[in-house]
Design a protein around this motif. Structure first.
Motif, mmCIF file in Angstrom:
data_model
loop_
_atom_site.group_PDB
_atom_site.id
_atom_site.type_symbol
_atom_site.label_atom_id
_atom_site.label_comp_id
_atom_site.label_asym_id
_atom_site.label_seq_id
_atom_site.Cartn_x
_atom_site.Cartn_y
_atom_site.Cartn_z
ATOM 1 N N SER A 1 0.985 -0.904 -0.089
ATOM 2 C CA SER A 1 -0.694 -0.156 0.503
ATOM 3 C C SER A 1 0.793 1.441 0.117
ATOM 4 O O SER A 1 1.638 1.218 0.773
ATOM 5 N N ALA A 2 0.727 2.446 -0.220
ATOM 6 C CA ALA A 2 1.078 4.164 -0.806
ATOM 7 C C ALA A 2 0.826 3.929 0.179
ATOM 8 O O ALA A 2 0.714 5.578 0.278
ATOM 9 N N MET A 3 -0.723 4.322 0.774
ATOM 10 C CA MET A 3 -1.259 4.930 1.634
ATOM 11 C C MET A 3 -1.880 4.142 2.841
ATOM 12 O O MET A 3 -1.845 3.140 3.376
ATOM 13 N N ASP A 4 -2.167 4.951 3.802
ATOM 14 C CA ASP A 4 -3.127 4.511 4.721
ATOM 15 C C ASP A 4 -4.682 4.844 4.938
ATOM 16 O O ASP A 4 -4.565 6.017 4.566
ATOM 17 N N GLY A 5 -5.140 3.652 4.761
ATOM 18 C CA GLY A 5 -5.946 3.112 4.290
ATOM 19 C C GLY A 5 -6.968 1.861 4.405
ATOM 20 O O GLY A 5 -6.629 1.517 5.294
ATOM 21 N N TYR A 6 -7.574 1.324 3.447
ATOM 22 C CA TYR A 6 -8.190 0.891 3.134
ATOM 23 C C TYR A 6 -8.304 -0.037 2.178
ATOM 24 O O TYR A 6 -8.843 1.026 0.899
ATOM 25 N N GLU B 1 -22.594 4.280 -5.730
ATOM 26 C CA GLU B 1 -23.319 5.169 -4.770
ATOM 27 C C GLU B 1 -22.658 4.728 -3.595
ATOM 28 O O GLU B 1 -21.222 3.750 -4.052
ATOM 29 N N PRO B 2 -22.766 5.392 -2.817
ATOM 30 C CA PRO B 2 -21.675 4.762 -1.538
ATOM 31 C C PRO B 2 -22.226 3.274 -1.129
ATOM 32 O O PRO B 2 -22.973 2.890 -0.884
ATOM 33 N N VAL B 3 -20.599 2.558 -1.117
ATOM 34 C CA VAL B 3 -20.355 1.360 -0.715
ATOM 35 C C VAL B 3 -20.612 1.227 0.979
ATOM 36 O O VAL B 3 -19.313 1.889 1.031
ATOM 37 N N ARG B 4 -20.567 -0.221 1.419
ATOM 38 C CA ARG B 4 -20.378 -0.184 2.857
ATOM 39 C C ARG B 4 -19.584 -1.692 3.008
ATOM 40 O O ARG B 4 -20.170 -1.882 3.051
ATOM 41 N N GLY C 1 -5.080 -13.526 7.285
ATOM 42 C CA GLY C 1 -6.548 -13.779 6.957
ATOM 43 C C GLY C 1 -6.911 -13.735 5.556
ATOM 44 O O GLY C 1 -5.922 -13.719 4.885
ATOM 45 N N GLN C 2 -8.264 -13.912 5.443
ATOM 46 C CA GLN C 2 -8.990 -13.715 3.880
ATOM 47 C C GLN C 2 -9.657 -12.275 3.733
ATOM 48 O O GLN C 2 -10.115 -12.005 4.934
ATOM 49 N N VAL C 3 -9.774 -11.741 2.396
ATOM 50 C CA VAL C 3 -10.587 -10.958 2.324
ATOM 51 C C VAL C 3 -11.342 -10.832 1.436
ATOM 52 O O VAL C 3 -11.197 -11.209 0.227
ATOM 53 N N GLY C 4 -12.689 -11.189 1.871
ATOM 54 C CA GLY C 4 -13.865 -11.673 0.893
ATOM 55 C C GLY C 4 -14.305 -10.431 -0.362
ATOM 56 O O GLY C 4 -13.529 -9.031 1.040
ATOM 57 N N PRO C 5 -15.382 -10.829 -1.375
ATOM 58 C CA PRO C 5 -16.141 -9.874 -1.778
ATOM 59 C C PRO C 5 -17.067 -8.886 -0.733
ATOM 60 O O PRO C 5 -17.929 -9.759 0.393
ATOM 61 N N GLY C 6 -16.591 -7.887 -1.281
ATOM 62 C CA GLY C 6 -17.382 -6.305 -0.360
ATOM 63 C C GLY C 6 -17.111 -6.986 1.173
ATOM 64 O O GLY C 6 -17.579 -5.997 2.497
ATOM 65 N N GLU C 7 -16.257 -6.981 1.546
ATOM 66 C CA GLU C 7 -15.138 -6.405 2.788
ATOM 67 C C GLU C 7 -14.058 -5.772 1.832
ATOM 68 O O GLU C 7 -13.808 -5.489 1.283
ATOM 69 N N CYS C 8 -12.818 -5.626 3.071
ATOM 70 C CA CYS C 8 -11.868 -4.540 2.432
ATOM 71 C C CYS C 8 -11.082 -4.770 4.281
ATOM 72 O O CYS C 8 -11.377 -5.136 4.678
ATOM 73 N N LEU C 9 -9.723 -4.402 4.167
ATOM 74 C CA LEU C 9 -8.863 -4.874 5.192
ATOM 75 C C LEU C 9 -7.684 -3.268 5.261
ATOM 76 O O LEU C 9 -7.963 -2.288 4.825
ATOM 77 N N ARG C 10 -8.413 -2.584 7.003
ATOM 78 C CA ARG C 10 -7.643 -1.854 6.981
ATOM 79 C C ARG C 10 -5.822 -1.916 6.591
ATOM 80 O O ARG C 10 -5.505 -2.767 7.442
ATOM 81 N N ILE C 11 -5.108 -1.008 6.051
ATOM 82 C CA ILE C 11 -3.696 -1.225 5.705
ATOM 83 C C ILE C 11 -3.088 0.243 6.180
ATOM 84 O O ILE C 11 -3.690 1.310 5.688
ATOM 85 N N MET C 12 -1.395 -0.241 6.255
ATOM 86 C CA MET C 12 -1.303 1.055 6.645
ATOM 87 C C MET C 12 -0.256 0.877 5.789
ATOM 88 O O MET C 12 0.053 0.130 4.559
ATOM 89 N N THR D 1 -13.110 8.243 3.127
ATOM 90 C CA THR D 1 -14.184 7.127 4.040
ATOM 91 C C THR D 1 -14.578 8.307 4.850
ATOM 92 O O THR D 1 -14.658 9.443 5.290
ATOM 93 N N ARG D 2 -15.958 7.251 5.221
ATOM 94 C CA ARG D 2 -16.982 7.752 5.575
ATOM 95 C C ARG D 2 -17.723 6.911 7.234
ATOM 96 O O ARG D 2 -18.046 5.598 6.595
ATOM 97 N N ASP D 3 -18.151 7.865 8.503
ATOM 98 C CA ASP D 3 -18.570 6.612 8.755
ATOM 99 C C ASP D 3 -18.130 5.609 9.442
ATOM 100 O O ASP D 3 -18.424 4.263 9.544
ATOM 101 N N GLY D 4 -16.564 5.448 9.168
ATOM 102 C CA GLY D 4 -15.697 4.220 9.905
ATOM 103 C C GLY D 4 -15.451 3.887 11.335
ATOM 104 O O GLY D 4 -15.970 4.965 12.091
ATOM 105 N N ASP D 5 -16.030 2.711 11.764
ATOM 106 C CA ASP D 5 -15.727 2.099 12.888
ATOM 107 C C ASP D 5 -14.827 0.775 13.547
ATOM 108 O O ASP D 5 -14.415 0.406 11.774
ATOM 109 N N GLU D 6 -15.139 -0.084 14.535
ATOM 110 C CA GLU D 6 -14.500 -0.993 14.257
ATOM 111 C C GLU D 6 -14.619 -2.285 13.159
ATOM 112 O O GLU D 6 -13.930 -3.543 12.700
#
Length: 432
Positions: A74-79, A89-92, A107-118, A136-141
């Motif tokens: 990853s080149a950025m802190d993000g997802y 449209e916005p996607v959660r 672990g595994q990252v499936g469709p409809g999922e993301c990974l918090r990444i540094m 991003t918006r409205d992020g939580d754990e």
């Protein structure tokens, strides 16, 4: 020490191949051509730790033993996510975990999922894009919302080998190693590099009127400044330096100095003794000991110059006989000796870069010779660069070189310059 191979053609032969060669009226470009054709690089290599290799000439290509980076990351802190999961449209997306630099996510990252990444963390399998945290918006754990249009597929992902691939040339032979190169070598895990050995250069001044610092300044005498400017210019080239002081205009002293220099150095630089005058012992000794030509070059300052190769005791050195006037010494060094010494070191050709700028003042110039005038380059509030000369351009006014930050190069065919005309300059800043 350095000496031309047995098969090396004579200086006279090389000069005869230059169109219209005339030692009494030699254009700058022709003199440079003869010097470059005659010089041969030294052939001696040593291996150094990279911390000790700054400003040294690389003696072999450096081939990358690894991919840099080693993995997609990853080149950025993000997802990290699949671009196919994004839409108009916005996607959660559910957060599958966190990946840190230096620790692979297992672990595994499936469709409809993301990974918090540094930044720098390995991209997980299946993910091809990174959305920066701030987009991003409205992020939580557990989940985070990705607005539409904030990234395109593949954004913010560094590919394995993107910087360098294993087996790719990282640095080329002949490169003068700079700070960034040391970092690049370290990034490849390379601790030592082969470099050309340092060029050994002997230099001295000639003239009965010269006095060294600390000696009484008799009437009609001057302190020798040329050895100090030459010392500074040679240090910037990372040469090993042999300062032989001031040599008087006496045949025995001059011959001894030339022989000692030829036996102990790869190159010899003298100042003074190459112009027409009654005290011509310097020229006699140069001619006696080797293959040397004496030129009157179509330039200002610095018209008289000697160049060639001299030998003594089975050893030899290339010779650069520069004029005696302080500014002429610097000009002839920068535009003749510097390139030749770099070539001897095995450095890749790198002519002094010319920067076109506007002249603020009129400059008188006759076609038929190259002129080098001391200039002061300035930049206005709008970023426009312009240059003016420092005033009197006499070749003995060393103060003008100290005041200047560039050299205005007025080419062989160029005529008078009017205010507003474009001229070429060579910047002093960073000049080696």
């Amino acid at each position: 020490m350095s000496q031309p191979p047995q098969a090396h053609p004579s200086l006279e032969h090389i000069a005869s191949c230059v169109s219209g060669y005339d030692p009494d009226a030699l254009p700058v470009a022709s003199a440079q051509q003869v010097i470059r054709s005659f010089i041969r690089p030294i052939d001696s290599v040593e291996k150094l730790a990279i911390r000790a290799a700054l400003d040294r000439v690389l003696a072999a290509d450096i081939i990358s033993p690894i991919n840099v980076p080693a993995h997609d990351n990853s080149a950025m802190d993000g997802y990290a996510l699949r671009a196919s999961d994004l839409g108009s449209e916005p996607v959660r997306l559910r957060i599958a975990g966190t990946a840190f630099a230096g620790r692979a996510f297992d672990g595994q990252v499936g469709p409809g999922e993301c990974l918090r990444i540094m930044t720098g963390a390995i991209m997980p399998a299946g993910c091809d894009t990174v959305v920066p945290q701030e987009f991003t918006r409205d992020g939580d754990e557990q989940a985070v919302t990705i607005p539409p249009g904030v990234v395109r597929a593949g954004d913010n992902r560094r590919f394995a080998g993107e910087d360098l691939k294993a087996g790719q040339a990282a640095l080329a032979r002949g490169r003068i190693l700079r700070p960034a190169d040391l970092g690049l070598l370290a990034s490849l895990g390379i601790a030592e590099v082969p470099v050309q050995r340092r060029l050994r250069v002997a230099f001295f001044s000639t003239g009965d009127e010269l006095r060294s610092i600390g000696e009484p300044l008799d009437e009609g005498c001057v302190y020798d400044s040329n050895r100090y400017t030459l010392y500074g210019m040679l240090r910037r080239l990372s040469c090993d330096i042999v300062d032989m002081g001031v040599v008087r205009d006496e045949p025995e002293a001059l011959e001894a100095a030339f022989r000692s220099a030829a036996e102990n150095a790869d190159a010899i630089i003298t100042s003074g003794g190459v112009s027409v005058g009654a005290a011509d012992y310097t020229k006699q000794m140069m001619a006696k000991l080797g293959d040397v030509s004496f030129w009157k070059i179509g330039m200002r300052p610095g018209r008289p110059m000697a160049f060639g190769h001299i030998s003594s005791g089975g050893h030899g050195a290339y010779l650069f006989g520069l004029p005696g006037n302080p500014v002429a010494v610097m000009v002839t060094f920068y535009f003749f000796a510097r390139d030749a010494l770099l070539h001897m070191m095995g450095a890749a050709p790198a002519p002094l870069p010319l920067l076109p700028v506007v002249s603020r003042t009129a400059i008188r110039k006759k076609p038929g010779r190259t002129e080098y005038q001391r200039g002061i380059l300035t930049t206005d509030a709008d970023g426009r660069r312009s240059v003016s000369i420092t005033g009197s351009q006499g070749s003995g006014i060393l103060r003008s070189m100290s005041e200047a930050n560039c050299m205005v190069v007025l080419h062989h065919e160029q005529a008078n310059v009017a205010p507003g005309d474009m001229v070429d300059v060579v910047l002093f800043d960073g000049l080696t």
